[in-house]
Structure formats: structure tokens, C-alpha cells
Design a protein around this motif. Structure first.
Motif, PDB file in Angstrom:
ATOM      1  N   ASN A 287       9.209  -1.319  -1.886  1.00  0.00           N
ATOM      2  CA  ASN A 287       7.786  -1.465  -2.212  1.00  0.00           C
ATOM      3  C   ASN A 287       6.837  -0.895  -1.168  1.00  0.00           C
ATOM      4  N   LEU A 288       7.375  -0.489  -0.009  1.00  0.00           N
ATOM      5  CA  LEU A 288       6.512  -0.105   1.122  1.00  0.00           C
ATOM      6  C   LEU A 288       5.518   1.014   0.795  1.00  0.00           C
ATOM      7  N   TYR A 289       6.024   2.179   0.343  1.00  0.00           N
ATOM      8  CA  TYR A 289       5.125   3.320   0.134  1.00  0.00           C
ATOM      9  C   TYR A 289       4.151   3.065  -1.014  1.00  0.00           C
ATOM     10  N   ALA A 290       4.611   2.364  -2.057  1.00  0.00           N
ATOM     11  CA  ALA A 290       3.706   2.073  -3.181  1.00  0.00           C
ATOM     12  C   ALA A 290       2.527   1.234  -2.692  1.00  0.00           C
ATOM     13  N   ALA A 291       2.797   0.284  -1.809  1.00  0.00           N
ATOM     14  CA  ALA A 291       1.714  -0.550  -1.257  1.00  0.00           C
ATOM     15  C   ALA A 291       0.759   0.302  -0.429  1.00  0.00           C
ATOM     16  N   MET A 292       1.321   1.229   0.349  1.00  0.00           N
ATOM     17  CA  MET A 292       0.471   2.096   1.166  1.00  0.00           C
ATOM     18  C   MET A 292      -0.387   3.002   0.288  1.00  0.00           C
ATOM     19  N   HIS A 293       0.216   3.572  -0.764  1.00  0.00           N
ATOM     20  CA  HIS A 293      -0.554   4.416  -1.691  1.00  0.00           C
ATOM     21  C   HIS A 293      -1.696   3.613  -2.309  1.00  0.00           C
ATOM     22  N   LYS A 294      -1.365   2.426  -2.793  1.00  0.00           N
ATOM     23  CA  LYS A 294      -2.342   1.591  -3.492  1.00  0.00           C
ATOM     24  C   LYS A 294      -3.521   1.275  -2.572  1.00  0.00           C
ATOM     25  N   PHE A 295      -3.224   0.836  -1.369  1.00  0.00           N
ATOM     26  CA  PHE A 295      -4.293   0.456  -0.446  1.00  0.00           C
ATOM     27  C   PHE A 295      -5.065   1.669   0.077  1.00  0.00           C
ATOM     28  N   ASP A 296      -4.371   2.795   0.200  1.00  0.00           N
ATOM     29  CA  ASP A 296      -5.061   3.985   0.712  1.00  0.00           C
ATOM     30  C   ASP A 296      -6.112   4.488  -0.284  1.00  0.00           C
ATOM     31  N   ASP A 297      -5.934   4.140  -1.555  1.00  0.00           N
ATOM     32  CA  ASP A 297      -6.879   4.587  -2.586  1.00  0.00           C
ATOM     33  C   ASP A 297      -8.059   3.629  -2.724  1.00  0.00           C
ATOM     34  N   LYS A 298      -8.077   2.551  -1.967  1.00  0.00           N
ATOM     35  CA  LYS A 298      -9.093   1.511  -2.188  1.00  0.00           C
ATOM     36  C   LYS A 298     -10.284   1.574  -1.246  1.00  0.00           C
ATOM     37  N   GLY A 299     -10.265   2.502  -0.319  1.00  0.00           N
ATOM     38  CA  GLY A 299     -11.425   2.659   0.546  1.00  0.00           C
ATOM     39  C   GLY A 299     -11.609   1.565   1.594  1.00  0.00           C
ATOM     40  N   PHE A 300     -10.518   0.971   2.057  1.00  0.00           N
ATOM     41  CA  PHE A 300     -10.634  -0.005   3.147  1.00  0.00           C
ATOM     42  C   PHE A 300     -11.063   0.687   4.447  1.00  0.00           C
ATOM     43  N   ASP A 301     -11.662  -0.103   5.364  1.00  0.00           N
ATOM     44  CA  ASP A 301     -11.943   0.420   6.706  1.00  0.00           C
ATOM     45  C   ASP A 301     -10.659   0.502   7.514  1.00  0.00           C
ATOM     46  N   LEU A 302      -9.778  -0.437   7.229  1.00  0.00           N
ATOM     47  CA  LEU A 302      -8.579  -0.566   8.070  1.00  0.00           C
ATOM     48  C   LEU A 302      -7.450  -1.230   7.281  1.00  0.00           C
ATOM     49  N   LEU A 303      -6.234  -0.762   7.519  1.00  0.00           N
ATOM     50  CA  LEU A 303      -5.056  -1.453   6.987  1.00  0.00           C
ATOM     51  C   LEU A 303      -4.326  -2.091   8.163  1.00  0.00           C
ATOM     52  N   ILE A 304      -3.886  -3.329   7.967  1.00  0.00           N
ATOM     53  CA  ILE A 304      -3.097  -3.983   9.018  1.00  0.00           C
ATOM     54  C   ILE A 304      -1.739  -4.332   8.433  1.00  0.00           C
ATOM     55  N   ALA A 305      -0.680  -3.814   9.057  1.00  0.00           N
ATOM     56  CA  ALA A 305       0.669  -4.085   8.570  1.00  0.00           C
ATOM     57  C   ALA A 305       1.377  -5.028   9.535  1.00  0.00           C
ATOM     58  N   GLN A 306       2.303  -5.791   8.950  1.00  0.00           N
ATOM     59  CA  GLN A 306       3.078  -6.740   9.758  1.00  0.00           C
ATOM     60  C   GLN A 306       4.361  -6.078  10.256  1.00  0.00           C
ATOM     61  N   LYS A 307       4.667  -6.325  11.507  1.00  0.00           N
ATOM     62  CA  LYS A 307       5.919  -5.808  12.077  1.00  0.00           C
ATOM     63  C   LYS A 307       7.101  -6.533  11.426  1.00  0.00           C
ATOM     64  N   PHE A 308       8.155  -5.777  11.109  1.00  0.00           N
ATOM     65  CA  PHE A 308       9.324  -6.353  10.451  1.00  0.00           C
ATOM     66  C   PHE A 308      10.393  -6.746  11.466  1.00  0.00           C
ATOM     67  N   PRO A 309      11.303  -7.646  11.062  1.00  0.00           N
ATOM     68  CA  PRO A 309      12.430  -7.964  11.954  1.00  0.00           C
ATOM     69  C   PRO A 309      13.255  -6.704  12.211  1.00  0.00           C
ATOM     70  N   GLU A 310      13.677  -6.512  13.453  1.00  0.00           N
ATOM     71  CA  GLU A 310      14.420  -5.292  13.832  1.00  0.00           C
ATOM     72  C   GLU A 310      15.894  -5.425  13.458  1.00  0.00           C
ATOM     73  N   VAL A 311      16.159  -5.571  12.168  1.00  0.00           N
ATOM     74  CA  VAL A 311      17.537  -5.712  11.707  1.00  0.00           C
ATOM     75  C   VAL A 311      17.653  -5.029  10.351  1.00  0.00           C
ATOM     76  N   GLY A 312      18.819  -4.444  10.057  1.00  0.00           N
ATOM     77  CA  GLY A 312      19.035  -3.787   8.765  1.00  0.00           C
ATOM     78  C   GLY A 312      17.921  -2.799   8.472  1.00  0.00           C
ATOM     79  N   LEU A 313      17.419  -2.819   7.227  1.00  0.00           N
ATOM     80  CA  LEU A 313      16.369  -1.870   6.845  1.00  0.00           C
ATOM     81  C   LEU A 313      15.044  -2.146   7.543  1.00  0.00           C
TER      82      LEU A 313
END
Ligand code: TXA
Ligand code: MG
Length: 338
Positions: A287-313
Motif C-alpha cells: 500500500n505504500l506507493y498508492a498512499a504516497m500518490h494519493k496524498f501527493d495529489d491532495k495539495g498538503f504542505d507536508l507529509l509525515i511518514a512513520q518509521k517502520f521496524p527495521e525487520v523483514g520488508l
């Protein structure tokens, strides 16, 4: 034995595949689905079509392409000195999100390899991609179907957004099941080196071949441009942190979109994309890129992403998020390859 394309239920060629094959045979570039991301494909034996890929993407000519095959027999026509361990990996992970780098066969155009004598190869795990390669009966060179440096496409809609007017065919194979690019590996003195983290986790690789190393890239010597600092980036500025809600609450007056891992990080004060409510890393990657595409089209000032656990994917997800946050890159032919 080598997996091959499964013919569709009627035993005939799927109509949309037939059309894509027609355009490929004419020397055109077509967009194809794979299990990782959509690609911009051309016959490896048509130099004009290969050049068109670079034009459409605005991609530097020294950034090489991945070649997609549908059977192990084709591997021997494009690569030489394939190490034994590569066959073991192919047996285990092909078709699938593993790209391996070999010495190239003489017949392979250096347009594909960015002037190098090595070639990157994978067998994609998508029925339409496999059917198409089988139908045209040549391997297809295909980078991700996005303008150079921007967010990769995981649906036909994403490709359309970028290239609607530049392509005759976008072969729609639904949304990509993996959602992050393939893992790229190379072989060095009997050792396996990961050049790009991707949809095949290090743990999965190591379960077959034992310990592997990840090539640490510096700005001066990235071996693959996919490893360059800025890549996979939205137009909207983006930052990465452990606690997005706390970070957002300190930024009063800004229109902010949050991209978080699971439903533990919910808050009604902000627009939030939860990548996997149940906290599943594979679902989050999908779901990662779809979420980025969706939010990038919405005209936000800023996107804040959460750091993921450094394991597996989680490692590949963090890698993409970190690069998505970078604002500039230093990209010249001289700093690409060691
Ligand atoms: O999942 C994927 O790999 C997708 C789908 C379409 O297959 N393709 C993809 O292609 O991600 P692209 O072009 O976006 O990324 C290919 C990466 C680039 O970073 C390129 O530098 C690297 O592969 N590459 C290709 N040939 C190489 C070579 N001979 N040596 C080192 N890196 C290579
Ligand atoms: Mg790409």
C-alpha cells in the motif's frame, strides 16, 4: 524446472496482451504490470524502442534497465558465466521480485546496460507480463513506469497519470501484489551483495544462501541509481519520524497528511493513511506507493511518514521513505558506478 507463462483459461492470447504485443512488435513502448510495480517495456532487440524508454521517463542514459524474461532458457541468451548459486535462487524465487546482475552476452545492447558489461535480469510474477513476454517471444527491458526520480506506479491509473499522452498501451493488470521494486543482487567472488533493498526480504534470501551483505552506498559511489539518495519522491515535502502525530502537533497551521504503519497510530485531528491496520509488513509494502500518490495529489504542505521496524520488508519500506524525504540529488555519469 523453469516456471513459464500460464496460458489463460481459453488457451488463447488475452485480448489486451495481443494489443500490447502488436505495439511492442511495431517498436513502441508499452506499460506492463508486474507484481512489484508497473514497468515501461520495450523489446531488448529494438534500439529505437529502448531509446524511447529513456525519453519518455526523462531518464539519464547511464542508468541501466532491468530485463524481464519468462523462462530460464532466455537467461542463457542474454547473460554469461551465470554462477551456480543464481540457478538455485532462480529455482526458489523466480518468477518473483528478485533481480540478479550477471555478465552480459555480446548481443545485448549497451543502451540497456548503461554502457556497462553487466545485465540485470528478473522473471516477473504476473500472469499478463509472462503471457506478453511469451507472446512477443523476446525478453523485455523495463524500468519502473514513472518519470525519473518520482513515485513508482502500482496501478494502471498511476501510469496514466504520468504518461497518458505518451503511450499507446497501458496493460492493466490490477494493483501490484508486492508494491515495492524487486531486490537487486550481484555476485562478487562467490559472495552475494544486495545493491537495492526490495520486495524480497534479506531474511528470505538468507534462508537460501546464508549471510549476504548490503552494499552501503555513499553519494560518491552508488552502484545502481536506484540507490541514489533522492528517488521515489513525492512533489510534496515529506519527513520521516518515529511519532508522526507528535511531530504534526508541533507544526501548527500547516496542512499535513500522515502515513503510518498500523491502527495503533490513529488520530482524528489529521488525514491519515494507515498502510496496514493489522501491522502486517507485506500489506504495508503493497500500500505504500498508492498512499504516497494519493496524498501527493491532495495539495498538503507536508507529509509525515512513520518509521517502520527495521525487520523483514520494514527495511525496504524505510529505504524508500528515507529517499522520498530527500530534496536534492547529485546525479552525474561520473558518480554512478564504481
Ligand atoms: O521491480 C522492479 O525491479 C521494477 C519492475 C518493473 O520490474 N523495475 C525497476 O526498474 O525497478 P528501475 O529501472 O526503476 O530500477 C532498476 C535498477 C536501477 O537502479 C538500475 O541502476 C539497476 O536496476 N540496474 C540495472 N542494471 C544494472 C547493472 N548492470 N548494474 C547495476 N545496477 C543495475
Ligand atoms: Mg525506478
Amino acid at each position: 524446472s523453469a516456471p513459464t507463462a500460464t496460458p489463460n483459461k481459453r488457451g488463447s492470447i488475452t485480448k489486451s496482451v495481443k494489443k500490447a504485443a502488436f505495439y511492442l512488435n511495431k517498436g513502441e513502448v508499452v506499460a506492463i504490470p508486474t507484481e512489484t510495480v508497473y514497468g515501461l517495456a520495450a523489446s531488448i532487440y529494438n534500439e529505437n524502442a529502448l531509446k524511447k524508454i529513456f525519453e519518455i521517463k526523462d531518464r539519464p542514459y547511464f542508468n541501466p534497465l532491468i530485463v524481464h524474461i519468462d523462462s530460464l532458457q532466455s537467461l542463457n541468451k542474454i547473460a554469461i558465466n551465470v554462477p551456480e548459486v543464481a540457478y538455485r535462487l532462480a529455482d526458489k524465487f523466480w518468477p518473483g521480485p528478485l533481480t540478479m546482475i550477471f555478465e552480459k552476452n555480446k548481443s545485448i545492447s549497451t543502451i540497456i546496460t548503461g554502457g556497462k558489461n553487466t545485465i540485470a535480469v528478473r522473471m516477473p510474477n504476473h500472469p499478463l507480463a509472462l503471457e506478453l513476454i511469451k507472446t512477443v517471444d523476446v525478453p523485455l527491458a523495463a524500468p519502473s513506469a514513472n518519470p525519473f526520480g518520482s513515485i513508482s506506479p502500482t496501478s494502471a491509473k498511476h501510469v496514466e497519470k504520468y504518461f497518458k499522452n505518451k503511450l499507446d498501451v497501458i496493460l492493466d493488470g490490477g494493483s501490484c501484489s508486492k508494491g515495492i521494486e524487486s531486490t537487486i543482487i550481484g555476485f562478487k567472488n562467490n559472495e552475494i551483495v544486495i545493491y537495492r533493498l526490495g520486495s524480497l526480504s534479506i531474511e528470505m534470501l538468507e534462508s537460501v544462501v546464508g549471510p549476504v551483505s548490503v552494499r552501503k552506498h555513499t553519494q560518491k559511489t552508488p552502484i545502481a541509481p536506484g540507490m541514489l539518495d533522492k528517488h521515489y519522491a513525492p512533489k510534496t515535502p515529506m519527513i520521516l519520524c518515529d511519532n508522526p502525530i507528535k511531530t504534526a502537533s508541533n507544526l501548527i497551521g500547516k496542512n499535513i497528511g500522515l502515513i503510518v504503519f498500523d491502527k495503533k497510530t490513529l488520530c482524528t485531528d489529521y488525514q491519515i493513511e494507515v498502510l496496514s491496520p493489522s501491522g502486517d509488513l507485506e500489506e504495508a509494502a503493497k500500500n505504500l506507493y498508492a498512499a504516497m500518490h494519493k496524498f501527493d495529489d491532495k495539495g498538503f504542505d507536508l507529509l509525515i511518514a512513520q518509521k517502520f521496524p527495521e525487520v523483514g520488508l520494514g527495511k525496504a519500506i524505510n529505504d524508500r521513505l528515507i529517499r522520498a524525504c530527500k530534496r536534492d540529488t547529485n546525479f552525474t555519469p561520473n558518480n554512478i558506478f564504481i
